[in-house]
Motif scaffolding. Structure first.
Motif, mmCIF file in Angstrom:
data_model
loop_
_atom_site.group_PDB
_atom_site.id
_atom_site.type_symbol
_atom_site.label_atom_id
_atom_site.label_comp_id
_atom_site.label_asym_id
_atom_site.label_seq_id
_atom_site.Cartn_x
_atom_site.Cartn_y
_atom_site.Cartn_z
ATOM 1 N N TRP A 230 -0.126 4.964 -1.857
ATOM 2 C CA TRP A 230 -0.271 6.204 -1.100
ATOM 3 C C TRP A 230 0.797 7.228 -1.472
ATOM 4 O O TRP A 230 0.534 8.427 -1.515
ATOM 5 C CB TRP A 230 -0.238 5.925 0.408
ATOM 6 N N TRP B 82 0.811 -1.213 0.000
ATOM 7 C CA TRP B 82 0.000 0.000 0.000
ATOM 8 C C TRP B 82 0.849 1.270 0.000
ATOM 9 O O TRP B 82 0.365 2.343 -0.349
ATOM 10 C CB TRP B 82 -0.970 0.024 1.178
ATOM 11 N N THR C 268 -4.508 -0.116 -4.924
ATOM 12 C CA THR C 268 -4.054 -0.476 -3.581
ATOM 13 C C THR C 268 -4.643 0.406 -2.490
ATOM 14 O O THR C 268 -4.374 0.198 -1.317
ATOM 15 C CB THR C 268 -2.516 -0.407 -3.488
ATOM 16 N N ILE C 269 -5.439 1.390 -2.901
ATOM 17 C CA ILE C 269 -6.047 2.307 -1.937
ATOM 18 C C ILE C 269 -7.550 2.243 -2.144
ATOM 19 O O ILE C 269 -8.034 2.281 -3.265
ATOM 20 C CB ILE C 269 -5.573 3.759 -2.176
#
Length: 173
Positions: free
Chosen positions: A50, A46, A122-123
């Motif tokens: 981000w 992650w 991934t977010i």
């Protein structure tokens, strides 16, 4: 106009702090990920998502700050050679062109945001979260340019004046 200037200055200060916070968080989570991977041979997936999102936000928030601090590209070499009236006319023209570019960006915003409803990989945020700061910055830059048109027209601001600052050693001229 003074109220608008104060509002834009406050927004620029807030955006500077937000862009700085984005950088701090990027450095912190990447440093943590590097140390964790070094100690436990395991990385967090992650972190990349981000980092990418925060980097984009930092750039898009900085867009307004850059323009507000008058760090935009100007054609001073030619404009400073014009008489005062010519500089005023060209200053108003340049600010109107900048405002029209921001209007074009903002006109496209509703359609673009409507297309970006899927989630990031991934977010767990919608894709439009990536581009939303662009439209906020564009709206503030639009206000900045409109305020500049009025300020130049009223004679409150003199466009394309060459500052009488000493040359900074090593600066590119």
């Amino acid at each position: 106009m003074a109220v608008i200037d104060r509002f834009l200055d406050l927004a620029a200060t807030l955006f500077k702090w937000l862009a700085t916070a984005c950088l701090v968080v990027m450095v912190a989570i990447n440093s943590f990920n590097i140390v964790w991977r070094g100690l436990f041979d395991q990385a967090f997936g992650w972190v990349f998502g981000w980092t990418l999102l925060l980097f984009v936000w930092m750039l898009l928030l900085g867009f307004f700050v850059y323009v507000r601090d008058r760090r935009d590209v100007q054609v001073d070499v030619f404009m400073t050679r014009l008489p005062r009236t010519g500089r005023r006319i060209m200053g108003i023209f340049a600010a109107i062109v900048g405002a029209l570019v921001m209007v074009a960006i903002l006109r496209a915003a509703p359609q673009l945001l409507a297309l970006q409803t899927a989630r990031m990989d991934t977010i767990d945020l919608p894709i439009y979260a990536r581009s939303a700061p662009l439209f906020v910055s564009a709206a503030l830059v639009l206000i900045h340019f409109l305020n500049l048109v009025v300020s130049i027209a009223r004679g409150r601001e003199a466009p394309f004046e060459s500052p009488d600052e000493p040359v900074i050693e090593g600066a590119v001229e």
